[in-house]
Design a protein around this motif. Sequence first.
Motif, short mmCIF file in Angstrom:
data_model
loop_
_atom_site.label_atom_id
_atom_site.label_comp_id
_atom_site.label_asym_id
_atom_site.label_seq_id
_atom_site.Cartn_x
_atom_site.Cartn_y
_atom_site.Cartn_z
N LEU A 301 32.90 10.80 89.34
CA LEU A 301 31.49 10.46 89.41
C LEU A 301 31.05 9.74 88.13
CD1 LEU A 301 28.88 10.63 91.01
CD2 LEU A 301 28.44 12.85 89.92
N ALA A 302 31.57 10.19 87.00
CA ALA A 302 31.24 9.50 85.74
C ALA A 302 31.75 8.08 85.77
CB ALA A 302 31.84 10.27 84.57
N THR A 303 32.95 7.87 86.38
CA THR A 303 33.50 6.51 86.50
C THR A 303 32.59 5.65 87.37
OG1 THR A 303 35.74 7.37 86.28
CG2 THR A 303 35.50 5.17 87.24
N ILE A 304 32.12 6.22 88.49
CA ILE A 304 31.22 5.45 89.38
C ILE A 304 29.94 5.09 88.66
CG2 ILE A 304 29.83 5.64 91.47
CD1 ILE A 304 32.04 7.41 92.64
N THR A 305 29.35 6.07 87.96
CA THR A 305 28.09 5.81 87.25
C THR A 305 28.26 4.76 86.17
OG1 THR A 305 27.45 8.12 87.65
CG2 THR A 305 26.21 6.92 85.99
N SER A 309 26.53 0.88 85.86
CA SER A 309 25.84 0.36 84.68
C SER A 309 26.42 -0.98 84.25
CB SER A 309 25.95 1.36 83.53
OG SER A 309 25.33 2.59 83.87
N LEU A 310 27.76 -1.12 84.30
CA LEU A 310 28.38 -2.39 83.94
C LEU A 310 28.02 -3.50 84.92
CD1 LEU A 310 31.94 -1.17 82.88
CD2 LEU A 310 30.12 -2.03 81.38
N LEU A 311 28.04 -3.19 86.18
CA LEU A 311 27.73 -4.20 87.20
C LEU A 311 26.28 -4.66 87.11
CD1 LEU A 311 29.62 -2.68 90.28
CD2 LEU A 311 30.21 -4.76 89.02
N ARG A 327 21.47 1.68 95.84
CA ARG A 327 21.84 2.72 96.80
C ARG A 327 23.00 3.55 96.28
NH1 ARG A 327 20.91 -1.41 100.63
NH2 ARG A 327 23.15 -1.86 100.73
N ILE A 328 23.97 2.85 95.66
CA ILE A 328 25.12 3.58 95.10
C ILE A 328 24.65 4.49 93.96
CG2 ILE A 328 27.30 3.33 93.87
CD1 ILE A 328 27.70 0.68 95.35
N ALA A 329 23.71 4.01 93.15
CA ALA A 329 23.21 4.81 92.04
C ALA A 329 22.48 6.06 92.54
CB ALA A 329 22.29 3.97 91.16
N ARG A 330 21.68 5.88 93.60
CA ARG A 330 20.97 7.04 94.16
C ARG A 330 21.96 8.04 94.75
NH1 ARG A 330 17.23 3.02 95.76
NH2 ARG A 330 18.16 2.92 97.85
N SER A 331 22.98 7.53 95.42
CA SER A 331 24.00 8.43 95.98
C SER A 331 24.73 9.17 94.87
CB SER A 331 24.99 7.64 96.83
OG SER A 331 24.34 7.05 97.95
N ALA A 332 25.03 8.45 93.79
CA ALA A 332 25.70 9.10 92.66
C ALA A 332 24.81 10.17 92.04
CB ALA A 332 26.07 8.05 91.61
#
Length: 513
Positions: A301-305, A309-311, A327-332
């Motif tokens: 999850l930390a990798t996704i978050t 941020s980078l994207l 949407r990905i950020a809210r899901s995370a």
Amino acid sequence: MDATGERRLSAVPSSFPEEDAAWKFLDAVWDVPVGLGLCDTGLHFVRVNEALAGFDGLSVDEHYGNGDTLARLPAVFAEGLRQAASGEARDVEFTSSGRCVLVKLHPVLRPSDRQAIGVGIVAVDVTDERNAFRAVEEANRLIGDLLAAATAKEQALSRLIESVQEGLLVVEPTGRMRLVNKAAERILGHPREALVGAQFQDERWWCADGSGKRDAAALLRHAVDQPELFHGELYVETDAGRAALMADATSLRDLHGKVEEVVISLRDVTRERHDLGLARSNLEFQQQIIGIVGHDLRNPLATITGSISLLRRQEGLTRTSVESLERIARSAARMARLISDLLDYARTRAPGGLPVVLARADLHTICKDAVEECRSAYPSTTIVLEAFGDATGSWDGDRIEQALINLITNAIQYGGTYPVRVRSLASAAHIVEIQVHNGGAVIPADVLPELFKAYRRGIRGESTGRRDGLGLGLFIVAQIAAAHGGLAFAESSAESGTTFTIQLPRSVSRKGP
């Protein structure tokens, strides 16, 4: 009395010498406290002493008077005189002036020709004897009633002892078993005939390695030595293996404290011990799984978050790409909350409960930060914050904010389109409150006590939006409040809507690690 002062029994001269002897004898005993009298064949009194007059209620002179003397005597006395005059001896008894009088009536025969010349009367006071007899009869009746009651109670007690599901034994202080019920037969696996009269601590009833015998002897010894109920554990060997028995023993003592009997109850807890061990094993396994999942999910999850941020910082992103990243950020963020709830739940099961780190904080500031975060996550929902009073105190600010976010999120999910109102109340000297109010469906009264239990997702009914939790949100709220020495509760009605409240003391004595 005659001129010489002697009492004469009869003024009628006697025709026979033997009759004169009889009158003289009566003269000699006339003043005894025994009632004495004599009637002629016509049932007229010819002589009566003072004692008899005192018994039948007439004076001596009234016995000699004209008229029907028998009519003035006690009825049973008069009837006895009539029967005795016919030649039949009679015993009669009557009560006069509170005294019980026994009268013996018998025909008086002339010695020379055995002809009846009257009726002799002898009366004695038998009040004390009759009272004593009645007392004995009453005592016998009471004893009979007591014996009957004791027998009935003994039978009822016997039926009660036989009906209970626990094994019951009555044991002498030496260990000799006097009473064994059916349940004890079943639990110990031996017939009653073999148990009654045998020693409770005999190794035949307990496990073969001898430990059961030692435990049984120790149980009996403790019950004899101390008056309090003593708890112990015994083991018996059965066809299905070793069985665990929970044994309670208490002594029955006399007025001087001497042990007369020991009552022992036996309960088979083999299945309960097995189920408890299985439940503990399952709980430990669940805690391990929760801990492993929570920790292992944090890294990806930390990798996704971080990737999000980078994207976001890249140039040339299209609108569609930006929306996808949001949407990905809210899901995370939802995943982070789920993991946090899982880890917090695991912490609540550990000794000491949910840890808190106390520091000086401002409740209004904590509430403001929580409201701002929820406004960002749910921009379409109106969230109103009201603050009152001096809100300084000692709390774990992060934990309080976490609890408030859970309450606001819950209100948004189940409050429909109504605005969410948050109140930070700090007007009291020692207690502060956070209230979260929303509209929507009323929570039934029987559901309110269940709201703060774990895994109660959807207990309030259908939510208006997607449910993002595991049913741990309100449970975590209650645990956070308890960790601060406070409490969480809910109220709901059609008129006032639904309000969740967290009450907290301004200072907490217990600190987390």
